[in-house]
Design a protein around this motif. Structure first.
Motif, PDB file in Angstrom:
ATOM      1  N   GLN A   8     -18.177   2.495  -4.938  1.00  0.00           N
ATOM      2  CA  GLN A   8     -18.387   3.801  -4.312  1.00  0.00           C
ATOM      3  C   GLN A   8     -17.211   4.733  -4.593  1.00  0.00           C
ATOM      4  OE1 GLN A   8     -18.592   3.896  -0.010  1.00  0.00           O
ATOM      5  NE2 GLN A   8     -19.882   5.722  -0.054  1.00  0.00           N
ATOM      6  N   ARG A   9     -15.999   4.193  -4.608  1.00  0.00           N
ATOM      7  CA  ARG A   9     -14.821   5.024  -4.879  1.00  0.00           C
ATOM      8  C   ARG A   9     -14.826   5.524  -6.327  1.00  0.00           C
ATOM      9  NH1 ARG A   9     -12.440   1.006  -1.217  1.00  0.00           N
ATOM     10  NH2 ARG A   9     -11.694  -0.205  -2.998  1.00  0.00           N
ATOM     11  N   ARG A  57      -7.068   0.159 -10.627  1.00  0.00           N
ATOM     12  CA  ARG A  57      -7.041  -0.628  -9.389  1.00  0.00           C
ATOM     13  C   ARG A  57      -8.465  -0.849  -8.853  1.00  0.00           C
ATOM     14  NH1 ARG A  57      -3.181   2.165  -7.059  1.00  0.00           N
ATOM     15  NH2 ARG A  57      -4.527   3.412  -5.753  1.00  0.00           N
ATOM     16  N   GLN A  58      -9.320   0.167  -8.977  1.00  0.00           N
ATOM     17  CA  GLN A  58     -10.698   0.028  -8.509  1.00  0.00           C
ATOM     18  C   GLN A  58     -11.448  -1.011  -9.348  1.00  0.00           C
ATOM     19  OE1 GLN A  58     -11.138   1.598  -5.594  1.00  0.00           O
ATOM     20  NE2 GLN A  58      -9.092   2.400  -6.060  1.00  0.00           N
ATOM     21  N   GLY A  60     -14.207   5.456   0.907  1.00  0.00           N
ATOM     22  CA  GLY A  60     -15.124   4.661   0.088  1.00  0.00           C
ATOM     23  C   GLY A  60     -15.326   3.278   0.670  1.00  0.00           C
ATOM     24  N   ALA A  61     -16.589   2.851   0.706  1.00  0.00           N
ATOM     25  CA  ALA A  61     -16.908   1.542   1.271  1.00  0.00           C
ATOM     26  C   ALA A  61     -16.419   0.406   0.382  1.00  0.00           C
ATOM     27  CB  ALA A  61     -18.413   1.426   1.485  1.00  0.00           C
ATOM     28  N   GLY A  66     -13.382  -6.890  -9.870  1.00  0.00           N
ATOM     29  CA  GLY A  66     -13.322  -8.187 -10.526  1.00  0.00           C
ATOM     30  C   GLY A  66     -13.366  -8.093 -12.042  1.00  0.00           C
ATOM     31  N   CYS A  67     -12.980  -6.946 -12.590  1.00  0.00           N
ATOM     32  CA  CYS A  67     -13.029  -6.744 -14.047  1.00  0.00           C
ATOM     33  C   CYS A  67     -11.798  -7.283 -14.762  1.00  0.00           C
ATOM     34  CB  CYS A  67     -13.227  -5.262 -14.362  1.00  0.00           C
ATOM     35  SG  CYS A  67     -14.804  -4.626 -13.743  1.00  0.00           S
ATOM     36  N   GLY A  68     -10.835  -7.792 -14.021  1.00  0.00           N
ATOM     37  CA  GLY A  68      -9.682  -8.470 -14.593  1.00  0.00           C
ATOM     38  C   GLY A  68      -8.923  -7.687 -15.635  1.00  0.00           C
TER      39      GLY A  68
END
Length: 193
Positions: A80-81, A134-135, A75-76, A140-142
């Motif tokens: 994407q992941r 983790r994704q 995944g880029a 940046g969803c904190g």
């Protein structure tokens, strides 16, 4: 045929049968017949159905880890992941329409049986939850990352359950498109689209 390969073939056949027929209704004879071995040879490798279940869960955990590692490597970026996770419903839609989600159906059945291995089977969901969290953190969803991971996991399970209940392949396609739109709405304002 080596002892290890026979044991692996038994676990592979049991995995498929547990998915298609259920853990409770699959017998030793069913698994032995699927592998093409005698029941005596079968008992040489697995003494109890719980031993087979343990091997099936181990296979599923290993396969899930490998899949997540592949998505991570290929995944880029996190968007994407996460899309790879969402699109797994499409990759498996014919089986899901017939049998539901392999993880969800086993966890549900073991829960109804109050089986000791329920927590082990649920560990596959934990792998997905941790990975998705983790994704979302990378996006940046904190502090919302775990809640978003759980929402997406729940939504994909719901889509699999309803697609199987109604035998509706097109439902999966529509839900995947909606989940991808939802993902776009979760991206931070400064995230490149």
């Amino acid at each position: 045929m080596t002892q290890e390969s026979t044991k692996d073939r038994i676990a592979e056949a049991a995995d498929q049968l547990f998915y298609e027929r259920g853990f409770e209704t699959t017998s030793f004879a069913d698994i032995a017949a699927a592998v093409g071995i005698s029941r005596g040879n079968f008992y040489y490798h697995f003494k109890t159905k719980d031993e087979i279940l343990e091997a099936v869960i181990a296979r599923r955990l290993a396969a899930t880890r490998a899949m997540l590692n592949t998505w991570q490597a290929e995944g880029a970026g996190p968007e994407q992941r996460i899309t790879c996770f969402i699109r797994i419903l499409i990759a498996n839609q014919s089986k899901i329409t017939l049998y539901g989600c392999p993880v969800g159906t086993l966890v549900t059945e073991l829960g109804k049986l109050n089986h000791a291995a329920q927590d082990q089977a649920s560990a596959v969901f934990t792998l997905f939850r941790t990975w998705l969290c983790r994704q979302f953190e990378e996006l940046g969803c904190g502090t919302e990352s775990d809640a978003l991971a759980m929402h997406l996991l729940a939504r994909s399970q719901g889509a699999a359950t309803l697609a199987q209940a109604f035998g509706d392949v097109d439902f999966i396609n529509r839900e995947v498109a909606l989940m991808q739109d939802w993902l776009g709405g979760q991206l931070p304002q400064d995230h490149p689209r």
